[in-house]
Design a protein around this motif. Structure first.
Motif, mmCIF file in Angstrom:
data_model
loop_
_atom_site.group_PDB
_atom_site.id
_atom_site.type_symbol
_atom_site.label_atom_id
_atom_site.label_comp_id
_atom_site.label_asym_id
_atom_site.label_seq_id
_atom_site.Cartn_x
_atom_site.Cartn_y
_atom_site.Cartn_z
ATOM 1 N N ASN A 145 3.847 -3.708 1.328
ATOM 2 C CA ASN A 145 3.054 -4.852 1.770
ATOM 3 C C ASN A 145 2.995 -4.975 3.288
ATOM 4 O O ASN A 145 2.049 -5.525 3.835
ATOM 5 C CB ASN A 145 3.618 -6.146 1.177
ATOM 6 C CG ASN A 145 3.191 -6.330 -0.261
ATOM 7 O OD1 ASN A 145 2.298 -5.618 -0.738
ATOM 8 N ND2 ASN A 145 3.831 -7.246 -0.968
ATOM 9 N N ARG A 199 0.487 -1.713 4.419
ATOM 10 C CA ARG A 199 -0.886 -1.643 3.921
ATOM 11 C C ARG A 199 -1.912 -2.491 4.658
ATOM 12 O O ARG A 199 -3.049 -2.035 4.868
ATOM 13 C CB ARG A 199 -0.897 -1.956 2.421
ATOM 14 C CG ARG A 199 -0.466 -0.753 1.594
ATOM 15 C CD ARG A 199 -1.456 -0.432 0.534
ATOM 16 N NE ARG A 199 -1.719 -1.600 -0.291
ATOM 17 C CZ ARG A 199 -2.867 -1.848 -0.874
ATOM 18 N NH1 ARG A 199 -3.869 -1.021 -0.704
ATOM 19 N NH2 ARG A 199 -3.026 -2.925 -1.615
ATOM 20 N N PRO A 200 -1.575 -3.729 5.028
ATOM 21 C CA PRO A 200 -2.636 -4.548 5.624
ATOM 22 C C PRO A 200 -2.967 -4.199 7.082
ATOM 23 O O PRO A 200 -3.945 -4.707 7.619
ATOM 24 C CB PRO A 200 -2.085 -5.974 5.528
ATOM 25 C CG PRO A 200 -0.690 -5.879 5.072
ATOM 26 C CD PRO A 200 -0.341 -4.481 4.821
ATOM 27 N N PRO A 258 -4.714 -2.644 10.020
ATOM 28 C CA PRO A 258 -5.929 -1.842 10.185
ATOM 29 C C PRO A 258 -5.560 -0.463 10.729
ATOM 30 O O PRO A 258 -4.699 -0.346 11.612
ATOM 31 C CB PRO A 258 -6.749 -2.641 11.202
ATOM 32 C CG PRO A 258 -6.204 -4.033 11.119
ATOM 33 C CD PRO A 258 -4.763 -3.900 10.762
ATOM 34 N N ALA A 287 -1.026 3.471 0.536
ATOM 35 C CA ALA A 287 -2.163 2.984 -0.242
ATOM 36 C C ALA A 287 -2.108 3.542 -1.667
ATOM 37 O O ALA A 287 -2.297 2.818 -2.648
ATOM 38 C CB ALA A 287 -3.467 3.388 0.432
ATOM 39 N N ARG A 300 0.388 1.975 -4.299
ATOM 40 C CA ARG A 300 -0.079 0.782 -4.999
ATOM 41 C C ARG A 300 -1.021 1.158 -6.149
ATOM 42 O O ARG A 300 -0.932 0.608 -7.240
ATOM 43 C CB ARG A 300 -0.812 -0.089 -4.012
ATOM 44 C CG ARG A 300 -0.452 -1.537 -3.860
ATOM 45 C CD ARG A 300 0.701 -2.093 -4.554
ATOM 46 N NE ARG A 300 1.398 -3.018 -3.680
ATOM 47 C CZ ARG A 300 2.616 -3.456 -3.858
ATOM 48 N NH1 ARG A 300 3.319 -3.058 -4.897
ATOM 49 N NH2 ARG A 300 3.169 -4.281 -3.029
#
Lengths: 223, 416
Positions: free
Chosen positions: A67, A70-71, A73, A109, A112
């Motif tokens: 987590n 992943r977010p 950019p 990525a 998940r």
């Protein structure tokens, strides 16, 4: 601006090199992700509650890690892990310097995606294998992975497209590739034709990948 | 079916408690039970009764919280995972949803446990062929589970479960996803597994028919406890626990539901009684005799007779006509040999305390409209008074002591 004829004689070798760079970056990154992303995805799946190796601490660590990464950019991620890239790859610019952050981002990525697809597996088949005395590692190898092969191939295809997208930012640190080609020779020189050609090639590559992925998945899905 | 002395599976004060977010849940509560070698043992209960958990204690898919579980003489509680895997390999299991590997062919599925057990490839192929022949699926070896019907899938499941020659087969709701005809096929196959291969089978089900057809002995579970167990006929012909009576009633549907009884009363204004038909006493010739000997006329208006463990079991509901005293005498006479439940008349109705089924609409087979009327001849016994004060209270689903009520009426133990 477009009145000037595009000098394809000059651009063609550059375009071919760009295609090569893109494929190089994308293929290495997804290969790394196939290994580490799958491993992490299995890790997430088996450590969750009721899993084969259920462990709250292990799951929490993995989950938070995924987590966290992943977010971010991708363009910021490249700069954020720049010191690590230098340490691992030995240089801070060039194609290899882009492949490193791409591989890491792609792995996270994919983990998940793998987890999501494994969760959808009917726990009954795992129970059946346990009832036959199969060990937990054997179950991962002979039940969980083969039974989810179809959806995993589709997830991998999805990843390929995401990673191709990432590769477009490689130009920022001199990584080359089709994205870089389109920006430098197309966008920055107001040459719509060049941009269009680069985009068209990317679309074709993605289409081919999707086609391949779909047909493989169809072969694996025995429902 | 040879029953050797040592039990194949033995539960001693076994409990299983699940810790959930809303507190601990006792799925299995202090169960003590033996499954004899070579028998087909049924565990019946409604969903949530704990039967699926109980069966998973046998192959340690769920570890017991307390108590001991012995399998073939070996205590399995507390064994390390590696040893448990060996125990599991010696116990076959089949499932409601079959749980076949969709990525493997039929032959590949049957070979799986052999691979786990480390059989060499050649012997595996030989054994798979043998098993597929046993379950009659030789021609499906190269097909995938998705190409099979439910019954065929379960037969693959059985072949897979038998692959390593287990002594015990656990069948967890193995026919619940199948239609009645396929259910019969699968049950016949399980019987063959038991008689031809000598495998001890534990059948988990919520269907009385499965127990009736396939099992030697049965345990009835409710809220984690075994409330009744024993020989199938003994348990179901003389059920002591309300849960057992509900299973008997739902399976046979020989006795009218409250709604059906109401409709019967609309059509038949006379005295209505339900007479038990059983192997020992109370058989239908007792009824015929009583009707012949009393000046009472009886017509069968509802009922059903079936076999439990290959012995007759059921009941008939009759409308009696005659004088009040003659009917009382008839009932008292019949009650000496059979169980009789007085349902009263349309004007003075009495309820069946064990009634099962909807109050709104009819249930099951519906009334039997046969004309079972026979003329009586012998005068009534004046002092016999079947004071049918039994179930005036509307006791739904056997909440009350039906046996006790009958005992109070007839001065002896109910034979239901």
């Amino acid at each position: 601006m477009v009145s000037r004829a595009t000098d394809w004689e000059y651009l063609q070798p550059l375009l071919i090199e760009a295609i090569g760079d893109t494929l190089y970056m994308v293929l290495v990154a997804i290969a790394v992700a196939a290994v580490f992303g799958t491993a992490m995805g299995i890790g997430l799946y088996v450590t969750r509650r009721g899993g084969l190796f259920a462990s709250r601490p292990a799951y929490t660590v993995l989950n938070v890690l995924v987590n966290l990464v992943r977010p971010i950019p991708f363009i910021i991620f490249i700069t954020a892990i720049w010191p690590v890239t230098v340490w691992v790859v030995g240089k801070s610019i060039g194609t290899e310097a882009v492949i490193f952050p791409m591989s890491i981002m792609a792995s996270f990525a994919f983990s998940r995606l793998v987890e999501q697809n494994l969760v959808a597996l009917d726990p009954g088949v795992i129970e059946a294998a346990r009832s036959m005395g199969a060990s937990r590692l054997r179950i991962i190898r002979t039940v969980i992975l083969p039974e989810t092969r179809g959806p995993l191939v589709l997830a991998f295809t999805f990843l390929f497209i995401g990673v191709t997208d990432m590769s477009a930012m490689a130009g920022m640190i001199g990584g080359g590739g089709l994205g870089d080609f389109a920006i430098r020779h197309g966008y920055q020189r107001f040459n719509w034709e060049v941009t269009f050609v680069a985009v068209a090639i990317i679309v074709v590559i993605v289409q081919l990948a999707q086609l391949l992925g779909n047909s493989l998945a169809r072969r694996f899905l025995r429902r | 079916m040879s029953h050797s002395s040592a039990p194949m599976v033995s539960f001693r004060e076994v409990s299983k408690i699940f810790e959930t977010s809303s507190g601990p849940v006792t799925a299995v509560d202090a169960v003590t039970l033996d499954v004899a070698a070579g028998e087909v043992f049924g565990v019946i209960g409604y969903s949530g009764a704990g039967k699926s958990t109980l069966v998973r204690l046998v192959n340690a898919l769920e570890p017991a919280t307390s108590g001991t579980v012995l399998v073939d003489g070996q205590e399995i509680t507390g064994l390390p995972e590696a040893r448990l895997r060996e125990v599991r390999a010696g116990i076959g299991m089949i499932f409601q949803q079959f749980n076949l590997l969709s990525s493997r062919t039929v032959a590949g599925n049957v070979a799986y446990p052999l691979e786990v057990a480390g059989w060499p490839r050649a012997r595996r192929a030989e054994r798979v062929a043998e098993l597929l022949e046993f379950v009659g699926l030789t021609d499906k070896a190269r097909q995938y589970p998705s190409q099979l019907s439910g019954g065929q899938k379960q037969r693959v499941g059985i072949a897979r479960a038998l692959a390593t020659n287990p002594k015990i087969l656990l069948a967890d709701e193995s026919t619940s996803a199948l239609d009645p005809e396929t259910t019969q096929d699968v049950l016949n196959l399980l019987r063959r597994v038991n008689t031809e291969l000598g495998v001890t089978i534990v059948v988990i089900t919520h269907e009385m028919d499965v127990v009736k057809y396939a099992c030697d002995r049965v345990a009835v579970m409710e809220r984690g406890r075994v409330v009744e167990h024993g020989d199938v006929y003994a348990v179901f012909a003389n059920p002591q626990h309300p849960a057992t009576r509900r299973f008997v009633a739902t399976a046979l549907r020989d006795r009218p539901s409250p709604a059906a009884l109401e409709r019967l009363r609309r059509r038949h204004s006379g005295r209505i009684v339900t007479v038990g038909v059983r192997e020992d006493g109370g058989s239908s010739n007792e009824l015929t005799r009583a009707l012949r000997e009393h000046p009472v006329e009886g017509s069968v208006i509802y009922g059903g007779i079936t076999e439990i463990a290959e012995r007759p079991y059921g009941s008939l509901t009759l409308e009696l006509s005659g004088s009040e005293a003659e009917i009382e005498a008839f009932i008292a006479d019949l009650a000496r040999t059979s169980s009789v439940l007085d349902l009263g008349t349309a004007e003075d109705p009495k309820e069946d305390p064990d009634a099962v089924g909807p109050r709104a609409s009819g249930v099951g087979h519906g009334p039997v409209s046969g004309e079972g009327s026979v003329d009586g001849g012998t005068p009534a016994d004046p002092e016999a008074r079947a004071r049918a004060g039994g179930g005036q209270e509307a006791l739904l689903l056997g909440k009350g002591g039906f046996g006790a009520a009958i005992a109070a009426i007839f001065g002896r133990r109910s034979k239901w």
